[in-house]
Each structure stands twice: as C-alpha cells, then as structure tokens.
Motif scaffolding. Sequence first.
Motif, PDB file in Angstrom:
ATOM      1  N   THR A  47       3.703  12.751   0.653  1.00  5.66           N
ATOM      2  CA  THR A  47       4.726  11.597   0.540  1.00  5.66           C
ATOM      3  C   THR A  47       5.848  11.788   1.389  1.00  5.66           C
ATOM      4  OG1 THR A  47       5.572  12.671  -1.383  1.00  5.66           O
ATOM      5  CG2 THR A  47       3.851  10.960  -1.581  1.00  5.66           C
ATOM      6  N   ASN A  69       1.801  13.526   7.730  1.00  2.15           N
ATOM      7  CA  ASN A  69       2.798  12.059   7.526  1.00  2.15           C
ATOM      8  C   ASN A  69       3.620  12.025   8.810  1.00  2.15           C
ATOM      9  OD1 ASN A  69       4.663  10.018   6.818  1.00  2.15           O
ATOM     10  ND2 ASN A  69       4.477  10.645   4.735  1.00  2.15           N
ATOM     11  N   ASP A  73       4.753   5.150   7.093  1.00  5.34           N
ATOM     12  CA  ASP A  73       3.408   5.210   6.390  1.00  5.34           C
ATOM     13  C   ASP A  73       2.366   5.368   7.607  1.00  5.34           C
ATOM     14  OD1 ASP A  73       4.461   4.905   3.860  1.00  5.34           O
ATOM     15  OD2 ASP A  73       4.825   2.594   4.127  1.00  5.34           O
ATOM     16  N   PHE A  75      -0.374   8.087   9.312  1.00  7.67           N
ATOM     17  CA  PHE A  75      -0.861   9.294   8.928  1.00  7.67           C
ATOM     18  C   PHE A  75      -1.827   9.446  10.066  1.00  7.67           C
ATOM     19  CE2 PHE A  75       0.608   7.851   5.017  1.00  7.67           C
ATOM     20  CZ  PHE A  75       1.014   8.779   4.425  1.00  7.67           C
ATOM     21  N   TYR A 136      -3.500   3.716   5.511  1.00  6.70           N
ATOM     22  CA  TYR A 136      -2.881   3.829   4.337  1.00  6.70           C
ATOM     23  C   TYR A 136      -2.833   2.479   3.750  1.00  6.70           C
ATOM     24  CZ  TYR A 136       1.147   4.925   1.547  1.00  6.70           C
ATOM     25  OH  TYR A 136       1.841   4.971   0.236  1.00  6.70           O
ATOM     26  N   THR A 140      -2.794   5.555  -1.094  1.00  7.65           N
ATOM     27  CA  THR A 140      -4.009   5.962  -0.665  1.00  7.65           C
ATOM     28  C   THR A 140      -4.362   6.061   0.739  1.00  7.65           C
ATOM     29  OG1 THR A 140      -5.228   5.166  -2.884  1.00  7.65           O
ATOM     30  CG2 THR A 140      -6.659   5.986  -1.194  1.00  7.65           C
ATOM     31  N   ILE A 141      -4.814   7.126   1.127  1.00  9.19           N
ATOM     32  CA  ILE A 141      -5.322   7.377   2.564  1.00  9.19           C
ATOM     33  C   ILE A 141      -6.556   7.297   2.878  1.00  9.19           C
ATOM     34  CG2 ILE A 141      -5.028   8.788   4.614  1.00  9.19           C
ATOM     35  CD1 ILE A 141      -2.576  10.014   3.303  1.00  9.19           C
TER      36      ILE A 141
END
Length: 146
Positions: A47, A69, A73, A75, A136, A140-141
């Motif tokens: 996060t 990260n 947002d 990833f 993302y 949840t990824i």
Amino acid sequence: MKRFWGLILFISLLSCEKERTNRNPFLQEIGFQFELNLNLPLYSPLTNSGSSIYVGNTQVGTRGAFVTNTGFDVFRVFEASCPNHAPNECSTMNLNGIVATCSCDDFQYSTITGQMLNRPDDGARYYDMLEYRAAYNGGTIVIISN
C-alpha cells in the motif's frame, strides 16, 4: 507505370523486417493467474509507494515473484528466478528494498525496472528480469503470466 508500382512494392517488401523476439532461454513461459489482496497483512506493505515484497507462492511463476508499488496505483511484477541461470538451488533471488540479488553470481536487478544493475562489460549476453502483467482493481492486484 506498372513497373514503377512493382518496384515500389518490391522495395517495401524488402524493407519489412521480421519481428525478433528477445526470449530468455533460461526461463520457461508458464501460464498462471494469482491475486494479492492488499487488505491482508502479508501484502499490506504494497500500500506504500516504492515498496517491494516477495511472493513465494508455488502458484506464482517459476520461483515466485517480486511485486513493487511504483506509485499512482501502478504495480510491476517480476519473476524471482535469476534471469541468467536455469532454475537451480541458488537461482531464487533475495530481495533487499527494491534490489533483487542472484545468490549464484551476485548480479543485482531493480524491482522497479527489471534491469540488471551491475551488468558486466564482457561482451556476453545478459537478460533482464522476466516481467509479468499486473492489474490493480480496488485493493486487489491480479498477476497474470505473459
């Protein structure tokens, strides 16, 4: 006039280059999909922007994956097996911050870009980390193999 157009067509066909792949011969392309719920304590470090974790689940990649990260947002997910060795007892890389190190030869890689950080200047072919797709969606990824 037909010869002119024929010549143009011939030249354009010669100028087309076949797509070349840069496939890594050490890592197999396996199919998988895995979800990381950022509300779970195990994945909560993600996060924070600039943080990386190792996901050592056997359902993710060959030797697991590093998830980072990169902010806003976004990833990035990379295979945890050293890209310059066939998988073996020392090929699972170790994570220290945003740097992954291969214990076989101490090669270092950025988990933000996937690039080798200490590439030798010996003329040999070296590979960067294998990247997996990540999406993302509201905490949840979803990691999907290529």
